[in-house]
Design a protein around this motif. Structure first.
Motif, PDB file in Angstrom:
ATOM      1  N   TRP A 185     -68.841  40.321  35.432  1.00 37.35           N
ATOM      2  CA  TRP A 185     -69.070  39.772  36.764  1.00 37.35           C
ATOM      3  C   TRP A 185     -70.558  39.531  36.997  1.00 37.35           C
ATOM      4  CZ3 TRP A 185     -71.799  40.269  41.139  1.00 37.35           C
ATOM      5  CH2 TRP A 185     -71.332  39.606  42.276  1.00 37.35           C
ATOM      6  N   LEU A 186     -71.376  40.481  36.627  1.00 37.78           N
ATOM      7  CA  LEU A 186     -72.816  40.359  36.834  1.00 37.78           C
ATOM      8  C   LEU A 186     -73.395  39.195  36.040  1.00 37.78           C
ATOM      9  CD1 LEU A 186     -73.670  44.159  36.773  1.00 37.78           C
ATOM     10  CD2 LEU A 186     -74.088  42.634  38.709  1.00 37.78           C
ATOM     11  N   ALA A 187     -72.978  39.058  34.788  1.00 31.74           N
ATOM     12  CA  ALA A 187     -73.475  37.962  33.963  1.00 31.74           C
ATOM     13  C   ALA A 187     -73.062  36.609  34.535  1.00 31.74           C
ATOM     14  CB  ALA A 187     -72.963  38.113  32.531  1.00 31.74           C
ATOM     15  N   GLU A 188     -71.828  36.531  35.001  1.00 31.86           N
ATOM     16  CA  GLU A 188     -71.308  35.277  35.549  1.00 31.86           C
ATOM     17  C   GLU A 188     -72.006  34.897  36.854  1.00 31.86           C
ATOM     18  OE1 GLU A 188     -68.950  31.860  35.690  1.00 31.86           O
ATOM     19  OE2 GLU A 188     -69.183  33.333  34.057  1.00 31.86           O
ATOM     20  N   ASN A 189     -72.498  35.899  37.571  1.00 27.98           N
ATOM     21  CA  ASN A 189     -73.109  35.649  38.878  1.00 27.98           C
ATOM     22  C   ASN A 189     -74.636  35.727  38.862  1.00 27.98           C
ATOM     23  OD1 ASN A 189     -70.874  35.482  41.189  1.00 27.98           O
ATOM     24  ND2 ASN A 189     -70.140  36.887  39.616  1.00 27.98           N
ATOM     25  N   GLY A 190     -75.207  35.600  37.678  1.00 27.39           N
ATOM     26  CA  GLY A 190     -76.658  35.471  37.580  1.00 27.39           C
ATOM     27  C   GLY A 190     -77.441  36.759  37.437  1.00 27.39           C
ATOM     28  N   TYR A 191     -76.777  37.845  37.045  1.00 28.50           N
ATOM     29  CA  TYR A 191     -77.479  39.124  36.866  1.00 28.50           C
ATOM     30  C   TYR A 191     -77.197  39.693  35.465  1.00 28.50           C
ATOM     31  CZ  TYR A 191     -77.837  38.963  41.972  1.00 28.50           C
ATOM     32  OH  TYR A 191     -78.084  38.607  43.272  1.00 28.50           O
ATOM     33  N   PRO A 192     -77.490  38.953  34.393  1.00 26.35           N
ATOM     34  CA  PRO A 192     -77.117  39.395  33.045  1.00 26.35           C
ATOM     35  C   PRO A 192     -77.849  40.654  32.573  1.00 26.35           C
ATOM     36  CG  PRO A 192     -78.553  37.492  32.924  1.00 26.35           C
ATOM     37  CD  PRO A 192     -78.201  37.662  34.372  1.00 26.35           C
ATOM     38  N   GLU A 193     -78.990  40.968  33.148  1.00 22.87           N
ATOM     39  CA  GLU A 193     -79.776  42.113  32.694  1.00 22.87           C
ATOM     40  C   GLU A 193     -79.719  43.283  33.681  1.00 22.87           C
ATOM     41  OE1 GLU A 193     -83.664  40.528  32.138  1.00 22.87           O
ATOM     42  OE2 GLU A 193     -83.088  39.239  30.464  1.00 22.87           O
ATOM     43  N   TYR A 194     -78.848  43.209  34.650  1.00 25.65           N
ATOM     44  CA  TYR A 194     -78.831  44.192  35.734  1.00 25.65           C
ATOM     45  C   TYR A 194     -78.597  45.611  35.229  1.00 25.65           C
ATOM     46  CZ  TYR A 194     -77.710  46.179  40.322  1.00 25.65           C
ATOM     47  OH  TYR A 194     -77.689  46.943  41.468  1.00 25.65           O
ATOM     48  N   THR A 195     -77.750  45.780  34.203  1.00 30.97           N
ATOM     49  CA  THR A 195     -77.407  47.128  33.730  1.00 30.97           C
ATOM     50  C   THR A 195     -78.124  47.501  32.436  1.00 30.97           C
ATOM     51  OG1 THR A 195     -75.459  46.242  32.577  1.00 30.97           O
ATOM     52  CG2 THR A 195     -75.129  47.056  34.823  1.00 30.97           C
TER      53      THR A 195
END
Length: 273
Positions: free
Chosen positions: A79-89
């Motif tokens: 979900w994060l990668a799809e919504n523009g946060y690929p490096e969040y975790t």
């Protein structure tokens, strides 16, 4: 500038600078304590809990906790990668452990550290029930709720200190203020803040469990069982850190269809109970 005005100006600037963003809601969040400080503390405390507890490493239940945890964590990263946060975790270190304890509980620490107690498994009833709990706990970690609670605690203390300064040397007034402020800030600010986090974790978690392939309808059923287990009791909602069972159940029922639609965006249209 008076000492009171100086303290107030510093506090306002401190709050403005110390803000982050929740990727799931798009809203600004309190982030006065940086992750560079929080995560090492979290990892150390989590390891200490494991050392002091009876951790179940083998067997079907332990394997299920690991399996569900990884599926939900992977769903969150999709979900994060799809919504523009690929490096969040990138700084997260996901870990899921089952602790042999009769407590009906599960919890998360910043950075992806999750613990389940065996006492909650009978109420979870099935793997989808575990996924509902797991989604909720993973959501707490992803939304940085631990960081926000620490930040809110700092603000609560700072505002109390500013109020005390404003009263000057009148000790009686300071004592009255401290008592009133302590109760008022707890009931009027900190408890609603905590309930907001619980509701937010439900809203994020039910989507994550659906993307992971688990039936989101099971989330409301889980809380029906939780209510039954508690005898339907508990303090009034305004005095609690959590929403009431009834409001939580209804909210999860309302969210289930949206969760299925969110899962469909990732090609998930059938769900496991």
């Amino acid at each position: 500038m008076t000492k009171f005005k100086l303290c107030t100006s510093f506090l306002i600037a401190f709050i403005i600078v110390g803000c982050g963003q929740n990727p799931f809601t798009g809203k600004s969040t309190l982030a006065l304590v940086p992750n560079s400080q929080i995560l090492p503390m979290s990892f150390e405390q989590y390891n200490q809990v494991l050392e002091e507890s009876k951790v179940i490493k083998e067997g079907e239940q332990a394997q299920m906790i690991q399996r569900v945890g990884l599926k939900v964590a992977n769903a969150s990263e999709r979900w994060l990668a799809e919504n523009g946060y690929p490096e969040y975790t990138d700084n997260y270190k996901w870990e899921f452990n089952l602790i042999d304890d009769e407590q009906v509980n599960a919890w998360a620490m910043p950075g992806g550290k999750i613990a389940f107690y065996t006492g909650i498994l009978p109420i979870a009833e099935n793997e989808a029930g575990v996924a509902a709990i797991m989604g909720h706990e993973v959501a707490h970690a992803l939304a940085n709720h631990g960081q926000q609670r620490m930040s809110a605690g700092q603000i609560q203390q700072a505002v109390g200190a500013v109020g005390t300064i404003a009263l000057g040397d009148d000790q009686q007034s300071q004592q009255i203020f401290a008592t009133a402020y302590g109760l008022g800030s707890q009931v009027g600010v900190m408890l609603p803040f905590s309930r907001k986090h619980e509701t937010e974790a439900d809203e994020i978690g039910i989507k994550l469990m659906a993307i992971a392939g688990y039936d989101p309808d099971e989330a409301a059923k889980l809380w029906m069982r939780m209510k039954e287990n508690s005898g339907g009791g508990g303090p009034p909602q305004f005095m609690s850190t959590h929403p009431s069972n009834d409001s939580r159940i209804q909210n999860l029922k309302n969210l289930a269809e949206d969760a299925k639609k969110e899962a469909a965006k990732f090609g998930v249209t059938s769900f496991q109970n």
